[in-house]
Motif scaffolding. Sequence first.
Motif, PDB file in Angstrom:
ATOM      1  N   ALA A  14     -53.698 -28.665  54.841  1.00 43.27           N
ATOM      2  CA  ALA A  14     -52.615 -27.872  55.815  1.00 43.27           C
ATOM      3  C   ALA A  14     -52.522 -28.386  57.339  1.00 43.27           C
ATOM      4  CB  ALA A  14     -53.582 -26.419  56.125  1.00 43.27           C
ATOM      5  N   ALA A  15     -53.479 -29.196  57.909  1.00 43.94           N
ATOM      6  CA  ALA A  15     -53.182 -29.852  59.163  1.00 43.94           C
ATOM      7  C   ALA A  15     -52.278 -30.855  58.936  1.00 43.94           C
ATOM      8  CB  ALA A  15     -54.458 -30.111  59.710  1.00 43.94           C
ATOM      9  N   LEU A  16     -52.274 -31.681  57.777  1.00 47.43           N
ATOM     10  CA  LEU A  16     -51.431 -32.612  57.567  1.00 47.43           C
ATOM     11  C   LEU A  16     -49.761 -32.247  57.447  1.00 47.43           C
ATOM     12  CD1 LEU A  16     -53.525 -34.937  55.143  1.00 47.43           C
ATOM     13  CD2 LEU A  16     -52.531 -35.388  57.601  1.00 47.43           C
ATOM     14  N   VAL A  17     -49.988 -31.229  56.878  1.00 47.86           N
ATOM     15  CA  VAL A  17     -48.404 -30.616  56.681  1.00 47.86           C
ATOM     16  C   VAL A  17     -47.892 -29.874  57.618  1.00 47.86           C
ATOM     17  CG1 VAL A  17     -47.247 -28.806  55.275  1.00 47.86           C
ATOM     18  CG2 VAL A  17     -48.908 -29.998  54.009  1.00 47.86           C
ATOM     19  N   GLN A  18     -48.677 -29.300  58.414  1.00 48.94           N
ATOM     20  CA  GLN A  18     -48.120 -28.819  59.730  1.00 48.94           C
ATOM     21  C   GLN A  18     -48.023 -30.066  60.591  1.00 48.94           C
ATOM     22  OE1 GLN A  18     -51.589 -25.825  60.459  1.00 48.94           O
ATOM     23  NE2 GLN A  18     -49.950 -24.395  60.663  1.00 48.94           N
ATOM     24  N   THR A  19     -48.563 -31.058  60.765  1.00 50.08           N
ATOM     25  CA  THR A  19     -48.517 -32.285  61.688  1.00 50.08           C
ATOM     26  C   THR A  19     -47.085 -33.101  61.238  1.00 50.08           C
ATOM     27  OG1 THR A  19     -50.720 -32.623  62.001  1.00 50.08           O
ATOM     28  CG2 THR A  19     -49.151 -34.570  62.413  1.00 50.08           C
ATOM     29  N   GLU A  42     -67.805 -26.795  50.082  1.00 56.10           N
ATOM     30  CA  GLU A  42     -67.819 -27.282  51.291  1.00 56.10           C
ATOM     31  C   GLU A  42     -66.533 -28.491  51.364  1.00 56.10           C
ATOM     32  OE1 GLU A  42     -69.916 -28.994  55.146  1.00 56.10           O
ATOM     33  OE2 GLU A  42     -71.151 -28.660  53.368  1.00 56.10           O
ATOM     34  N   LEU A  43     -66.581 -29.265  50.559  1.00 57.17           N
ATOM     35  CA  LEU A  43     -65.804 -30.454  50.363  1.00 57.17           C
ATOM     36  C   LEU A  43     -64.075 -29.947  50.168  1.00 57.17           C
ATOM     37  CD1 LEU A  43     -67.544 -33.263  48.357  1.00 57.17           C
ATOM     38  CD2 LEU A  43     -66.616 -33.326  50.817  1.00 57.17           C
ATOM     39  N   ALA A  44     -64.147 -28.798  49.106  1.00 61.50           N
ATOM     40  CA  ALA A  44     -62.940 -28.262  48.777  1.00 61.50           C
ATOM     41  C   ALA A  44     -62.494 -27.463  50.021  1.00 61.50           C
ATOM     42  CB  ALA A  44     -63.172 -27.304  47.824  1.00 61.50           C
ATOM     43  N   GLY A  45     -63.285 -26.885  50.954  1.00 61.01           N
ATOM     44  CA  GLY A  45     -62.589 -26.294  52.087  1.00 61.01           C
ATOM     45  C   GLY A  45     -62.206 -27.130  53.025  1.00 61.01           C
ATOM     46  N   LEU A  46     -62.805 -28.241  53.114  1.00 66.15           N
ATOM     47  CA  LEU A  46     -62.604 -29.355  54.262  1.00 66.15           C
ATOM     48  C   LEU A  46     -61.182 -29.873  53.744  1.00 66.15           C
ATOM     49  CD1 LEU A  46     -65.918 -31.033  54.967  1.00 66.15           C
ATOM     50  CD2 LEU A  46     -64.226 -29.462  56.548  1.00 66.15           C
ATOM     51  N   SER A  47     -61.211 -29.968  52.493  1.00 66.09           N
ATOM     52  CA  SER A  47     -59.801 -30.546  51.904  1.00 66.09           C
ATOM     53  C   SER A  47     -58.657 -29.874  52.052  1.00 66.09           C
ATOM     54  CB  SER A  47     -60.033 -30.981  50.546  1.00 66.09           C
ATOM     55  OG  SER A  47     -58.735 -31.489  49.757  1.00 66.09           O
ATOM     56  N   LYS A  51     -49.137 -29.109  42.711  1.00 67.81           N
ATOM     57  CA  LYS A  51     -49.844 -29.101  41.926  1.00 67.81           C
ATOM     58  C   LYS A  51     -50.568 -30.560  41.609  1.00 67.81           C
ATOM     59  CE  LYS A  51     -52.528 -27.048  38.391  1.00 67.81           C
ATOM     60  NZ  LYS A  51     -53.020 -28.233  37.819  1.00 67.81           N
ATOM     61  N   ALA A  52     -50.108 -31.347  41.751  1.00 64.80           N
ATOM     62  CA  ALA A  52     -50.494 -32.873  41.178  1.00 64.80           C
ATOM     63  C   ALA A  52     -51.344 -33.367  42.065  1.00 64.80           C
ATOM     64  CB  ALA A  52     -49.047 -33.723  41.060  1.00 64.80           C
ATOM     65  N   ALA A  53     -50.964 -33.143  43.725  1.00 65.06           N
ATOM     66  CA  ALA A  53     -51.872 -33.288  44.708  1.00 65.06           C
ATOM     67  C   ALA A  53     -53.015 -32.492  44.715  1.00 65.06           C
ATOM     68  CB  ALA A  53     -51.210 -32.967  45.972  1.00 65.06           C
ATOM     69  N   ALA A  54     -52.953 -31.356  44.388  1.00 72.59           N
ATOM     70  CA  ALA A  54     -54.431 -30.626  44.189  1.00 72.59           C
ATOM     71  C   ALA A  54     -55.106 -31.001  43.279  1.00 72.59           C
ATOM     72  CB  ALA A  54     -53.744 -28.975  43.938  1.00 72.59           C
ATOM     73  N   ASP A  55     -54.790 -31.458  42.139  1.00 71.87           N
ATOM     74  CA  ASP A  55     -55.569 -31.960  41.197  1.00 71.87           C
ATOM     75  C   ASP A  55     -56.167 -33.340  41.465  1.00 71.87           C
ATOM     76  OD1 ASP A  55     -54.730 -30.054  39.246  1.00 71.87           O
ATOM     77  OD2 ASP A  55     -53.104 -31.222  38.129  1.00 71.87           O
ATOM     78  N   ARG A  56     -55.537 -34.272  42.113  1.00 75.20           N
ATOM     79  CA  ARG A  56     -55.900 -35.390  42.722  1.00 75.20           C
ATOM     80  C   ARG A  56     -57.415 -35.264  43.647  1.00 75.20           C
ATOM     81  NH1 ARG A  56     -50.596 -37.107  42.771  1.00 75.20           N
ATOM     82  NH2 ARG A  56     -50.293 -36.285  45.016  1.00 75.20           N
ATOM     83  N   GLU A  57     -57.014 -33.908  44.574  1.00 74.14           N
ATOM     84  CA  GLU A  57     -58.224 -33.609  45.348  1.00 74.14           C
ATOM     85  C   GLU A  57     -59.294 -33.050  44.805  1.00 74.14           C
ATOM     86  OE1 GLU A  57     -56.372 -31.207  48.572  1.00 74.14           O
ATOM     87  OE2 GLU A  57     -54.740 -32.120  48.672  1.00 74.14           O
ATOM     88  N   ALA A  58     -59.000 -32.231  43.669  1.00 75.45           N
ATOM     89  CA  ALA A  58     -60.023 -31.798  42.932  1.00 75.45           C
ATOM     90  C   ALA A  58     -60.808 -32.841  42.500  1.00 75.45           C
ATOM     91  CB  ALA A  58     -59.631 -31.029  41.838  1.00 75.45           C
ATOM     92  N   GLY A  59     -59.995 -33.971  41.852  1.00 76.42           N
ATOM     93  CA  GLY A  59     -60.666 -35.000  40.994  1.00 76.42           C
ATOM     94  C   GLY A  59     -61.517 -35.843  42.097  1.00 76.42           C
ATOM     95  N   LEU A  60     -61.293 -36.212  43.446  1.00 70.62           N
ATOM     96  CA  LEU A  60     -61.854 -36.527  44.485  1.00 70.62           C
ATOM     97  C   LEU A  60     -63.104 -36.127  44.558  1.00 70.62           C
ATOM     98  CD1 LEU A  60     -61.996 -39.114  46.332  1.00 70.62           C
ATOM     99  CD2 LEU A  60     -60.982 -37.522  47.988  1.00 70.62           C
ATOM    100  N   VAL A  61     -62.958 -34.607  44.608  1.00 69.67           N
ATOM    101  CA  VAL A  61     -64.245 -33.681  45.071  1.00 69.67           C
ATOM    102  C   VAL A  61     -65.426 -33.780  43.664  1.00 69.67           C
ATOM    103  CG1 VAL A  61     -65.128 -31.315  45.303  1.00 69.67           C
ATOM    104  CG2 VAL A  61     -63.151 -32.213  46.681  1.00 69.67           C
ATOM    105  N   GLU A  62     -64.649 -33.816  42.846  1.00 72.57           N
ATOM    106  CA  GLU A  62     -65.644 -33.850  41.449  1.00 72.57           C
ATOM    107  C   GLU A  62     -66.366 -35.213  41.490  1.00 72.57           C
ATOM    108  OE1 GLU A  62     -67.603 -32.649  37.957  1.00 72.57           O
ATOM    109  OE2 GLU A  62     -65.946 -31.425  39.092  1.00 72.57           O
ATOM    110  N   GLN A  63     -65.637 -36.369  41.725  1.00 70.60           N
ATOM    111  CA  GLN A  63     -66.263 -37.625  41.704  1.00 70.60           C
ATOM    112  C   GLN A  63     -67.423 -37.565  42.685  1.00 70.60           C
ATOM    113  OE1 GLN A  63     -63.353 -40.779  42.588  1.00 70.60           O
ATOM    114  NE2 GLN A  63     -65.107 -42.278  42.953  1.00 70.60           N
TER     115      GLN A  63
END
Length: 248
Positions: free
Chosen positions: A236-241, A226-231, A191-203
Amino acid sequence: MLRTPTGGAGLGTAAAGDALVSIGTVLSQLRDEFPEVTISKIRFLEAEGLVEPRRTASGYRKFSPQDVERLAQILRMQRDHYLPLKVIREHLDALARGEQVALPAPSPQRDLLDGAWDTDGGDRPTAARLGRAELLAAAEVTESELAEWESYGLIGQADGGGYDAETVTVAKLVADLGRFGLEPRHLRAVKAAADREAGLVEQMVAPLRRHRNPQTRAHAEATAKELAGLSVRLHAALVQTALGLRLQ
Protein backbone atom coordinates in the motif's frame (compact mmCIF):
# COMPACT_ATOMS: atom_id res chain seq x y z
CA MET A 1 -26.22 -5.35 20.39
CA LEU A 2 -27.73 -3.16 17.73
CA ARG A 3 -29.00 0.21 18.79
CA THR A 4 -32.26 1.35 17.27
CA PRO A 5 -31.70 4.22 14.82
CA THR A 6 -33.64 7.33 15.66
CA GLY A 7 -35.77 9.23 13.28
CA GLY A 8 -37.04 6.37 11.06
CA ALA A 9 -37.18 7.53 7.46
CA GLY A 10 -35.48 10.75 8.44
CA LEU A 11 -32.17 9.15 9.26
CA GLY A 12 -30.47 11.29 6.66
CA THR A 13 -31.56 14.49 8.43
CA ALA A 14 -29.78 15.59 11.57
CA ALA A 15 -31.70 16.71 14.58
CA ALA A 16 -31.18 20.17 15.97
CA GLY A 17 -27.88 20.44 17.76
CA ASP A 18 -26.33 17.41 16.03
CA ALA A 19 -22.94 18.11 14.49
CA LEU A 20 -22.79 17.35 10.78
CA VAL A 21 -19.50 15.97 9.49
CA SER A 22 -17.92 15.32 6.10
CA ILE A 23 -17.54 11.91 4.51
CA GLY A 24 -13.82 12.01 5.32
CA THR A 25 -14.60 12.46 9.02
CA VAL A 26 -17.11 9.60 8.84
CA LEU A 27 -14.40 7.40 7.32
CA SER A 28 -11.97 8.18 10.15
CA GLN A 29 -14.68 7.50 12.77
CA LEU A 30 -15.54 4.13 11.27
CA ARG A 31 -12.04 2.88 10.54
CA ASP A 32 -11.20 2.01 14.13
CA GLU A 33 -13.79 -0.76 13.97
CA PHE A 34 -13.86 -1.25 10.18
CA PRO A 35 -10.31 -0.73 8.86
CA GLU A 36 -11.27 -1.83 5.32
CA VAL A 37 -14.11 0.66 4.85
CA THR A 38 -13.55 3.17 2.05
CA ILE A 39 -15.19 6.36 0.82
CA SER A 40 -16.40 4.45 -2.23
CA LYS A 41 -18.07 1.93 0.07
CA ILE A 42 -19.92 4.70 1.93
CA ARG A 43 -20.99 6.24 -1.37
CA PHE A 44 -22.19 2.85 -2.58
CA LEU A 45 -24.33 2.37 0.53
CA GLU A 46 -25.79 5.82 -0.06
CA ALA A 47 -26.51 4.95 -3.71
CA GLU A 48 -28.32 1.83 -2.49
CA GLY A 49 -30.53 3.98 -0.29
CA LEU A 50 -29.24 2.62 3.02
CA VAL A 51 -28.10 6.00 4.33
CA GLU A 52 -29.28 9.49 3.37
CA PRO A 53 -26.82 12.23 4.33
CA ARG A 54 -27.68 15.87 3.93
CA ARG A 55 -26.28 17.83 0.99
CA THR A 56 -24.89 21.34 1.21
CA ALA A 57 -25.76 23.96 -1.40
CA SER A 58 -22.54 23.07 -3.21
CA GLY A 59 -23.38 19.36 -3.16
CA TYR A 60 -21.10 18.12 -0.37
CA ARG A 61 -22.35 15.27 1.81
CA LYS A 62 -22.88 15.99 5.49
CA PHE A 63 -23.51 13.13 7.90
CA SER A 64 -25.25 13.26 11.26
CA PRO A 65 -24.30 11.07 14.25
CA GLN A 66 -27.36 8.95 13.42
CA ASP A 67 -26.03 8.45 9.88
CA VAL A 68 -22.67 7.31 11.25
CA GLU A 69 -24.32 4.88 13.67
CA ARG A 70 -26.51 3.53 10.87
CA LEU A 71 -23.44 2.95 8.71
CA ALA A 72 -21.77 1.12 11.59
CA GLN A 73 -24.81 -1.10 11.98
CA ILE A 74 -24.79 -1.93 8.27
CA LEU A 75 -21.10 -2.75 8.31
CA ARG A 76 -21.49 -4.95 11.41
CA MET A 77 -24.31 -6.92 9.80
CA GLN A 78 -22.18 -7.45 6.71
CA ARG A 79 -19.04 -8.33 8.65
CA ASP A 80 -20.48 -10.49 11.42
CA HIS A 81 -23.48 -12.08 9.73
CA TYR A 82 -22.78 -11.83 5.98
CA LEU A 83 -26.24 -10.41 5.36
CA PRO A 84 -27.08 -9.09 1.89
CA LEU A 85 -28.10 -5.45 1.62
CA LYS A 86 -31.75 -6.27 1.00
CA VAL A 87 -31.98 -8.12 4.33
CA ILE A 88 -30.00 -5.40 6.11
CA ARG A 89 -32.46 -2.79 4.84
CA GLU A 90 -35.37 -4.85 6.15
CA HIS A 91 -33.71 -5.19 9.56
CA LEU A 92 -33.01 -1.46 9.78
CA ASP A 93 -36.57 -0.61 8.78
CA ALA A 94 -37.84 -2.97 11.49
CA LEU A 95 -35.57 -1.36 14.08
CA ALA A 96 -36.78 2.09 13.05
CA ARG A 97 -40.35 0.91 13.72
CA GLY A 98 -39.30 -0.16 17.20
CA GLU A 99 -39.43 -3.87 16.44
CA GLN A 100 -37.05 -6.48 17.80
CA VAL A 101 -34.70 -7.97 15.23
CA ALA A 102 -33.24 -11.46 15.60
CA LEU A 103 -29.98 -11.69 13.71
CA PRO A 104 -28.47 -15.04 12.71
CA ALA A 105 -25.59 -16.36 14.78
CA PRO A 106 -22.23 -14.81 13.83
CA SER A 107 -20.70 -16.65 10.92
CA PRO A 108 -17.86 -19.04 11.77
CA GLN A 109 -15.89 -17.24 9.10
CA ARG A 110 -15.43 -14.32 11.53
CA ASP A 111 -13.25 -16.51 13.71
CA LEU A 112 -10.93 -16.96 10.78
CA LEU A 113 -10.85 -13.29 9.91
CA ASP A 114 -10.13 -12.37 13.52
CA GLY A 115 -7.25 -14.82 13.71
CA ALA A 116 -8.94 -17.73 15.48
CA TRP A 117 -8.55 -21.04 13.67
CA ASP A 118 -10.35 -24.35 13.85
CA THR A 119 -8.05 -27.33 13.43
CA ASP A 120 -8.69 -30.84 12.26
CA GLY A 121 -5.70 -32.30 14.02
CA GLY A 122 -3.31 -31.73 11.14
CA ASP A 123 -0.30 -29.48 10.85
CA ARG A 124 -2.08 -26.67 9.02
CA PRO A 125 -5.14 -24.67 10.14
CA THR A 126 -8.44 -25.32 8.45
CA ALA A 127 -11.69 -23.39 8.63
CA ALA A 128 -15.29 -23.76 7.64
CA ARG A 129 -15.85 -23.07 3.97
CA LEU A 130 -18.47 -21.07 2.13
CA GLY A 131 -20.56 -22.69 -0.57
CA ARG A 132 -21.05 -20.94 -3.90
CA ALA A 133 -24.50 -19.62 -3.03
CA GLU A 134 -23.22 -18.35 0.34
CA LEU A 135 -20.35 -16.54 -1.37
CA LEU A 136 -22.68 -14.88 -3.88
CA ALA A 137 -24.98 -13.69 -1.08
CA ALA A 138 -22.17 -12.53 1.20
CA ALA A 139 -20.30 -10.62 -1.50
CA GLU A 140 -23.51 -9.38 -3.16
CA VAL A 141 -22.35 -10.35 -6.65
CA THR A 142 -23.96 -12.25 -9.49
CA GLU A 143 -23.16 -15.71 -10.78
CA SER A 144 -21.86 -14.27 -14.06
CA GLU A 145 -19.51 -11.88 -12.22
CA LEU A 146 -18.13 -14.67 -10.06
CA ALA A 147 -17.65 -16.93 -13.08
CA GLU A 148 -15.74 -14.19 -14.91
CA TRP A 149 -13.48 -13.53 -11.92
CA GLU A 150 -12.77 -17.24 -11.62
CA SER A 151 -11.87 -17.42 -15.32
CA TYR A 152 -9.18 -14.79 -14.70
CA GLY A 153 -7.88 -16.56 -11.60
CA LEU A 154 -8.87 -13.77 -9.22
CA ILE A 155 -11.04 -16.15 -7.18
CA GLY A 156 -10.82 -19.90 -6.83
CA GLN A 157 -12.11 -22.70 -4.69
CA ALA A 158 -9.95 -24.00 -1.88
CA ASP A 159 -8.50 -27.49 -1.91
CA GLY A 160 -11.34 -29.90 -1.22
CA GLY A 161 -14.00 -27.51 -2.51
CA GLY A 162 -15.72 -24.43 -1.14
CA TYR A 163 -14.39 -20.92 -0.65
CA ASP A 164 -12.27 -19.50 2.15
CA ALA A 165 -13.72 -16.66 4.20
CA GLU A 166 -11.21 -14.20 2.79
CA THR A 167 -12.66 -14.85 -0.68
CA VAL A 168 -15.63 -12.68 0.35
CA THR A 169 -13.26 -9.76 0.88
CA VAL A 170 -11.60 -10.39 -2.48
CA ALA A 171 -14.95 -10.50 -4.26
CA LYS A 172 -16.13 -7.27 -2.65
CA LEU A 173 -12.89 -5.47 -3.53
CA VAL A 174 -12.99 -6.68 -7.14
CA ALA A 175 -16.58 -5.43 -7.35
CA ASP A 176 -15.60 -2.05 -5.86
CA LEU A 177 -12.75 -1.67 -8.36
CA GLY A 178 -15.14 -2.60 -11.14
CA ARG A 179 -17.26 0.44 -10.34
CA PHE A 180 -14.22 2.55 -11.30
CA GLY A 181 -13.91 0.77 -14.64
CA LEU A 182 -11.21 -1.74 -13.67
CA GLU A 183 -12.02 -5.04 -15.34
CA PRO A 184 -10.79 -8.50 -14.28
CA ARG A 185 -8.18 -8.49 -17.04
CA HIS A 186 -6.68 -5.37 -15.49
CA LEU A 187 -6.33 -7.11 -12.14
CA ARG A 188 -4.32 -10.11 -13.30
CA ALA A 189 -1.09 -8.25 -12.56
CA VAL A 190 -2.31 -7.54 -9.02
CA LYS A 191 -3.08 -11.23 -8.53
CA ALA A 192 0.33 -12.22 -9.90
CA ALA A 193 2.06 -9.81 -7.50
CA ALA A 194 0.04 -11.19 -4.57
CA ASP A 195 1.01 -14.74 -5.52
CA ARG A 196 4.68 -13.75 -5.56
CA GLU A 197 4.38 -12.10 -2.14
CA ALA A 198 2.61 -15.18 -0.76
CA GLY A 199 5.36 -17.37 -2.17
CA LEU A 200 7.98 -15.29 -0.43
CA VAL A 201 6.16 -15.54 2.91
CA GLU A 202 5.73 -19.29 2.43
CA GLN A 203 9.43 -19.64 1.73
CA MET A 204 10.27 -17.84 4.97
CA VAL A 205 8.05 -19.97 7.21
CA ALA A 206 8.32 -23.35 5.46
CA PRO A 207 11.15 -24.62 7.73
CA LEU A 208 9.09 -23.78 10.82
CA ARG A 209 6.01 -25.54 9.45
CA ARG A 210 8.00 -28.74 8.91
CA HIS A 211 9.20 -28.78 12.51
CA ARG A 212 8.07 -31.65 14.74
CA ASN A 213 7.37 -29.34 17.70
CA PRO A 214 3.69 -28.22 17.66
CA GLN A 215 4.62 -24.90 19.29
CA THR A 216 7.10 -24.22 16.51
CA ARG A 217 4.46 -24.97 13.89
CA ALA A 218 2.06 -22.64 15.69
CA HIS A 219 4.77 -19.99 15.66
CA ALA A 220 5.01 -20.48 11.90
CA GLU A 221 1.38 -19.46 11.48
CA ALA A 222 1.82 -16.38 13.65
CA THR A 223 4.95 -15.46 11.71
CA ALA A 224 3.17 -15.94 8.38
CA LYS A 225 0.33 -13.70 9.52
CA GLU A 226 2.72 -10.97 10.65
CA LEU A 227 4.76 -11.16 7.44
CA ALA A 228 1.57 -11.01 5.37
CA GLY A 229 0.43 -7.91 7.25
CA LEU A 230 3.77 -6.19 6.74
CA SER A 231 3.74 -7.13 3.06
CA VAL A 232 0.27 -5.62 2.60
CA ARG A 233 1.33 -2.41 4.36
CA LEU A 234 4.47 -2.17 2.24
CA HIS A 235 2.48 -2.74 -0.94
CA ALA A 236 0.00 0.00 0.00
CA ALA A 237 2.81 2.42 0.88
CA LEU A 238 4.64 1.74 -2.39
CA VAL A 239 1.49 2.29 -4.46
CA GLN A 240 0.66 5.52 -2.66
CA THR A 241 4.26 6.72 -2.96
CA ALA A 242 4.32 5.91 -6.68
CA LEU A 243 1.12 7.93 -7.13
CA GLY A 244 2.41 10.80 -5.00
CA LEU A 245 -0.40 10.39 -2.49
CA ARG A 246 -0.12 11.43 1.14
CA LEU A 247 0.10 8.39 3.37
CA GLN A 248 -2.63 8.17 6.01
